[in-house]
Design an enzyme around this catalytic site. Sequence first.
Site, PDB file in Angstrom:
ATOM      1  CG  HIS A   1     -20.055  -6.973 -38.731  1.00  0.00           C
ATOM      2  ND1 HIS A   1     -18.807  -7.549 -38.691  1.00  0.00           N
ATOM      3  CD2 HIS A   1     -19.866  -5.716 -39.206  1.00  0.00           C
ATOM      4  CE1 HIS A   1     -17.902  -6.679 -39.113  1.00  0.00           C
ATOM      5  NE2 HIS A   1     -18.515  -5.559 -39.424  1.00  0.00           N
TER       6      HIS A   1
HETATM    7  C1  LIG Z   1     -20.857   1.896 -37.439  1.00  0.00           C
HETATM    8  C2  LIG Z   1     -20.697   0.793 -38.454  1.00  0.00           C
HETATM    9  C3  LIG Z   1     -19.449   0.530 -38.980  1.00  0.00           C
HETATM   10  C4  LIG Z   1     -19.286  -0.477 -39.926  1.00  0.00           C
HETATM   11  N1  LIG Z   1     -18.051  -0.682 -40.472  1.00  0.00           N
HETATM   12  C5  LIG Z   1     -17.907  -1.583 -41.459  1.00  0.00           C
HETATM   13  C6  LIG Z   1     -16.651  -1.733 -42.115  1.00  0.00           C
HETATM   14  O1  LIG Z   1     -15.674  -1.046 -41.812  1.00  0.00           O
HETATM   15  N2  LIG Z   1     -16.561  -2.663 -43.098  1.00  0.00           N
HETATM   16  C7  LIG Z   1     -17.615  -3.452 -43.458  1.00  0.00           C
HETATM   17  O2  LIG Z   1     -17.454  -4.293 -44.353  1.00  0.00           O
HETATM   18  N3  LIG Z   1     -18.809  -3.341 -42.844  1.00  0.00           N
HETATM   19  C8  LIG Z   1     -18.984  -2.416 -41.867  1.00  0.00           C
HETATM   20  N4  LIG Z   1     -20.189  -2.281 -41.248  1.00  0.00           N
HETATM   21  C9  LIG Z   1     -21.265  -3.228 -41.588  1.00  0.00           C
HETATM   22  C10 LIG Z   1     -21.970  -2.876 -42.871  1.00  0.00           C
HETATM   23  O3  LIG Z   1     -22.157  -1.473 -42.964  1.00  0.00           O
HETATM   24  C11 LIG Z   1     -23.344  -3.563 -42.875  1.00  0.00           C
HETATM   25  O4  LIG Z   1     -23.186  -4.934 -42.603  1.00  0.00           O
HETATM   26  C12 LIG Z   1     -24.022  -3.403 -44.217  1.00  0.00           C
HETATM   27  O5  LIG Z   1     -24.220  -2.041 -44.501  1.00  0.00           O
HETATM   28  C13 LIG Z   1     -25.355  -4.115 -44.199  1.00  0.00           C
HETATM   29  O6  LIG Z   1     -26.049  -3.781 -45.379  1.00  0.00           O
HETATM   30  P1  LIG Z   1     -27.614  -3.900 -45.455  1.00  0.00           P
HETATM   31  O7  LIG Z   1     -27.989  -3.505 -46.837  1.00  0.00           O
HETATM   32  O8  LIG Z   1     -28.032  -5.227 -44.952  1.00  0.00           O
HETATM   33  O9  LIG Z   1     -28.187  -2.837 -44.410  1.00  0.00           O
HETATM   34  P2  LIG Z   1     -27.958  -1.266 -44.332  1.00  0.00           P
HETATM   35  O10 LIG Z   1     -26.659  -0.871 -44.943  1.00  0.00           O
HETATM   36  O11 LIG Z   1     -28.242  -0.896 -42.920  1.00  0.00           O
HETATM   37  O12 LIG Z   1     -29.088  -0.671 -45.289  1.00  0.00           O
HETATM   38  C14 LIG Z   1     -30.434  -0.642 -44.916  1.00  0.00           C
HETATM   39  C15 LIG Z   1     -31.042   0.643 -45.456  1.00  0.00           C
HETATM   40  O13 LIG Z   1     -32.454   0.603 -45.293  1.00  0.00           O
HETATM   41  C16 LIG Z   1     -32.905   1.835 -44.778  1.00  0.00           C
HETATM   42  N5  LIG Z   1     -34.154   1.557 -44.049  1.00  0.00           N
HETATM   43  C17 LIG Z   1     -34.297   0.893 -42.880  1.00  0.00           C
HETATM   44  N6  LIG Z   1     -35.598   0.803 -42.550  1.00  0.00           N
HETATM   45  C18 LIG Z   1     -36.294   1.396 -43.538  1.00  0.00           C
HETATM   46  C19 LIG Z   1     -37.676   1.605 -43.772  1.00  0.00           C
HETATM   47  N7  LIG Z   1     -38.606   1.175 -42.911  1.00  0.00           N
HETATM   48  N8  LIG Z   1     -38.038   2.256 -44.891  1.00  0.00           N
HETATM   49  C20 LIG Z   1     -37.102   2.689 -45.778  1.00  0.00           C
HETATM   50  N9  LIG Z   1     -35.769   2.516 -45.613  1.00  0.00           N
HETATM   51  C21 LIG Z   1     -35.380   1.872 -44.501  1.00  0.00           C
HETATM   52  C22 LIG Z   1     -31.777   2.324 -43.897  1.00  0.00           C
HETATM   53  O14 LIG Z   1     -31.844   3.715 -43.725  1.00  0.00           O
HETATM   54  C23 LIG Z   1     -30.562   1.886 -44.712  1.00  0.00           C
HETATM   55  O15 LIG Z   1     -30.210   2.860 -45.662  1.00  0.00           O
HETATM   56  C24 LIG Z   1     -20.394  -1.265 -40.318  1.00  0.00           C
HETATM   57  C25 LIG Z   1     -21.661  -0.998 -39.789  1.00  0.00           C
HETATM   58  C26 LIG Z   1     -21.811   0.034 -38.879  1.00  0.00           C
HETATM   59  C27 LIG Z   1     -23.196   0.324 -38.338  1.00  0.00           C
END
Ligand SMILES: Cc1cc2nc3c(=O)[nH]c(=O)nc-3n(C[C@H](O)[C@H](O)[C@H](O)COP(=O)(O)OP(=O)(O)OC[C@H]3O[C@@H](n4cnc5c(N)ncnc54)[C@H](O)[C@@H]3O)c2cc1C
Length: 296
Positions: A221
């Site tokens: 997280h």
């Molecule tokens: C293994 C795991 C299990 C989890 N389990 C849960 C759960 O059960 N329940 C829950 O609520 N949360 C869970 N989480 C947490 C949750 O998935 C994250 O907190 C949430 O996805 C964060 O969202 P975000 O949009 O900030 O980032 P992300 O979901 O990481 O999205 C960022 C996106 O940007 C893309 N990206 C990155 N850099 C670049 C770039 N330079 N150019 C273009 N694209 C790029 C990535 O590929 C990704 O698709 C889990 C996380 C992980 C890793």
Amino acid sequence: VLISCGSINSPKLLQLSGVGDAKDLQQVGIQVIHNLPGVGKNLQDHLEMYVQHECKKPVTLYGLFNNPFLKLYYGAQWFLFNKGLLAHSHLELGGFARSSTDFDHPNIQFHFFPSLVINHGLENPDKHAFQFHAYPNRPTSRGWVKLRTSNPNDMPIIQFNYLETEGDRQQMRDCVKISRKIFSQKSFKEYLGKEISPGIDIQNNDELDEVIRNTSETAYHPSCTNMMGIDSMSVVDTDTKVYGIANLRVVDSSILPDIVSGNLNASTVMIAEKASDIILGKQEAEPVEIDFYKAA
Ligand SMILES: Cc1cc2nc3c(=O)[nH]c(=O)nc-3n(C[C@H](O)[C@H](O)[C@H](O)COP(=O)(O)OP(=O)(O)OC[C@H]3O[C@@H](n4cnc5c(N)ncnc54)[C@H](O)[C@@H]3O)c2cc1C
């Protein structure tokens, strides 16, 4: 432009683009476009402790992990009918607890898992067993994400500073103590075998701290590295716009000022929903008063 690369890559992208702490950027030879010291700072995560027990009955996922035929059977059942052991995450059971009256919120979260997680799930367990994952919801330790070099292909340096504060260490000990209390209830008696981790001989704070330091794992997280706010360490304003740069927003888990009490996915979806309303200029909804449990 909307940046949504997550709490590690969003600050990395800003820093590579010259938006960040001027001192840090200059150190890796990046031209400073805008000195915004909060970029990459305030990194938070949920560090979780596993309290693991052998199970006296053959009712855990052990059989599945270690039997390729069962894997095939349940895999096919899931694939064809969306049913069976693989049709759910096995992490549905959880709860919240308040470890002390110092907190006005439930400060510890639990997930129950009917097997063992070893080395982030990369190693299979060798026996029937189950575990609690437990973590402090609002840790106070803060870390950072900084560029290693100016090469976009290089991983940034990620420093979580887990367990930096005594408050966090105490809550981790409480995670173990409350887990043990729950597992010692009568209803667990017919299942509860030997405590595998931390191990029943691990009792005092020093012993617990040692095991916690050596065995705790991230709950994945990472968050809060481009925090929303109005002070000098804030990166985005309350409209998700990056301070000092025109037409640039960050919309992801990095704009949380403080990590939330729970897993981050739903909160991140809500951040995106809210940001899209702001961008579309939609009228803000009236707050709704909901009656919910509040700790006394
Ligand atoms: C293994 C795991 C299990 C989890 N389990 C849960 C759960 O059960 N329940 C829950 O609520 N949360 C869970 N989480 C947490 C949750 O998935 C994250 O907190 C949430 O996805 C964060 O969202 P975000 O949009 O900030 O980032 P992300 O979901 O990481 O999205 C960022 C996106 O940007 C893309 N990206 C990155 N850099 C670049 C770039 N330079 N150019 C273009 N694209 C790029 C990535 O590929 C990704 O698709 C889990 C996380 C992980 C890793």
